[in-house]
Scaffold this motif. Structure first.
Motif, PDB file in Angstrom:
ATOM      1  N   UNK B  44       0.845  -1.191   0.000  1.00 42.22           N
ATOM      2  CA  UNK B  44       0.000   0.000   0.000  1.00 42.22           C
ATOM      3  C   UNK B  44       0.883   1.245   0.000  1.00 42.22           C
ATOM      4  N   UNK B  45       0.315   2.305  -0.492  1.00 44.32           N
ATOM      5  CA  UNK B  45       1.075   3.543  -0.658  1.00 44.32           C
ATOM      6  C   UNK B  45       0.397   4.643   0.143  1.00 44.32           C
ATOM      7  N   UNK B  46       1.080   5.194   1.113  1.00 45.15           N
ATOM      8  CA  UNK B  46       0.479   6.315   1.846  1.00 45.15           C
ATOM      9  C   UNK B  46       0.176   7.473   0.900  1.00 45.15           C
ATOM     10  N   UNK B  47      -0.949   8.105   1.117  1.00 48.31           N
ATOM     11  CA  UNK B  47      -1.390   9.198   0.250  1.00 48.31           C
ATOM     12  C   UNK B  47      -1.179  10.521   0.974  1.00 48.31           C
ATOM     13  N   UNK B  77       9.063  17.732   6.181  1.00 48.96           N
ATOM     14  CA  UNK B  77       8.185  17.004   5.270  1.00 48.96           C
ATOM     15  C   UNK B  77       8.634  15.547   5.204  1.00 48.96           C
ATOM     16  N   UNK B  78       7.818  14.715   4.565  1.00 50.73           N
ATOM     17  CA  UNK B  78       8.137  13.288   4.542  1.00 50.73           C
ATOM     18  C   UNK B  78       9.367  12.991   3.690  1.00 50.73           C
ATOM     19  N   UNK B 166      11.895   4.810  -3.062  1.00 53.46           N
ATOM     20  CA  UNK B 166      13.324   4.489  -3.069  1.00 53.46           C
ATOM     21  C   UNK B 166      13.590   3.444  -4.147  1.00 53.46           C
ATOM     22  N   UNK B 167      14.844   3.246  -4.529  1.00 54.69           N
ATOM     23  CA  UNK B 167      15.179   2.163  -5.468  1.00 54.69           C
ATOM     24  C   UNK B 167      14.701   0.803  -4.951  1.00 54.69           C
ATOM     25  N   UNK B 207       8.201   6.392   0.605  1.00 50.32           N
ATOM     26  CA  UNK B 207       7.107   5.940  -0.267  1.00 50.32           C
ATOM     27  C   UNK B 207       5.843   6.765   0.004  1.00 50.32           C
ATOM     28  N   UNK B 208       5.368   7.475  -1.028  1.00 50.18           N
ATOM     29  CA  UNK B 208       4.217   8.355  -0.822  1.00 50.18           C
ATOM     30  C   UNK B 208       3.648   8.790  -2.169  1.00 50.18           C
TER      31      UNK B 208
END
Lengths: 235, 235
Positions: B44-47, B77-78, B166-167, B207-208
């Motif tokens: 899952x990807x945080x939004x 920030x993230x 990230x890679x 990851x976002x």
């Protein structure tokens, strides 16, 4: 069912990405011009963006514009009998104002303020996503007109996206009033599939998908575009 | 291929609705909690919603806030090293103003104003949907600070929706920098699949998924939500 159209090229066997779901926007992109059903009927749906607007009771019109005042039709809307009026009002919320907000006519039995979520944030309101007319528990707002000011105790909504259609269209699409469908809009550079699109069937309704400005912007919609129904959900 | 999951119940054989495409949002709705790949990694990807903001050159900071002025970090920030600054500016367009627009730091090599399409319409600008840094041919704008005013000759964009990763994340998702994917966000009452989401791979990226406010509003996104990648498109 179009497996060849939706081949997930380049995805390795171990890819965690859902292969089945690969196709929706890809299919949309491949469709040029109109989608047709088996009888050759055009199945694309014209897309319209509803900018912020208000529907008013006749007595609210008079409190804002003066005793005995009648709205003046400016432009007919696509739904029969509806019009954009010459008149505008100012919305006054706890944190901001929005001027020149269009009044739609004819007058209705309940005041209703239809704004986007971006507008709500600007005004400092938290109105729910609702179908037109479903106003119980919605926030109020202040309206300003050239004659007077009216404080509504409720009526602010973020309009639920919906498709107007006639009973004949509903039969062609295989849907019923209040069904919920997914609609794809492609080729904009901001392709989107919108879920939670409510079918509204009424006699003489003009086939049209209504989005608010946030939704139209998120999908890069421009005038004259069409979307198409990709799925029907009855839950 | 998940055929059992996506049975288009209730659709008759002659339905014009694309059966294959039935599944995307329905599948999303069925997934509770985290999606995992075959190795058990959370997919899952945080939004995150990017509200309107500006990135400034150091000399622009000084022209707006005073000679030698340094931005003050307010909130990290993230993405590593980035921060929301204490400082804000006013955007002045041909048709409107937007006050209290956040400056992000640290200063960059080019001034960049990232606003939503709703903001552009309010300001009277027509900035394109672009990735950060791709500023050729974009409109300019006036910035006002407490010390001075700066007229930018270009730099206004509507940020293209994108996923920072990230890679290592890119390997897990089976994608490369600049790939374009579709991302589903469900369970909000305004479910959406966003196409045209660009993958941005950089070392140490968090990851976002970054959406603008129009997109976040159109999908009914609230804090803490996640989306998930439903399709990868290489065209």
């Amino acid at each position: 069912m179009g497996a060849a159209q939706t081949s997930p090229e380049g995805l390795g066997a171990a890819s965690p990405i859902d292969r089945h779901a690969f196709s929706v926007l890809a299919v949309t992109r491949r469709r040029n011009g109109h989608t047709q059903d088996q009888a050759g009927h055009i199945m694309d749906i014209p897309v319209a963006i509803s900018a912020r607007h208000v529907h008013l009771r006749q007595d609210t019109v008079e409190r804002l514009f003066g005793p005995g005042y009648q709205l003046h039709a400016r432009t007919p809307l696509s739904q029969p009998g509806q019009y954009s009026a010459v008149e505008t009002v100012t919305l006054v919320g706890p944190h901001g104002r929005l001027e020149h907000v269009r009044v739609l006519g004819p007058p209705r039995v309940a005041d209703q303020v239809e704004i986007s979520r971006s507008d709500e944030i600007h005004l400092g309101l938290d109105g729910p996503v609702r179908l037109s007319g479903d106003l119980a528990g919605t926030p109020g707002i202040e309206l300003e007109g050239p004659f007077g000011r009216v404080s509504l105790s409720q009526g602010v909504v973020c309009a639920a996206r919906h498709i107007h259609m006639s009973p004949q269209d509903a039969q062609a699409f295989g849907v019923r009033d209040r069904d919920v469908v997914d609609v794809a809009i492609g080729g904009t550079g901001r392709d989107v599939v919108f879920g939670d699109v409510v079918i509204r069937v009424a006699p003489n309704s003009q086939l049209e998908l209504h989005l608010d400005t946030d939704e139209g912007n998120a999908a890069g919609v421009h005038p004259g575009m069409t979307g198409y129904v990709v799925a029907r959900n009855r839950e």
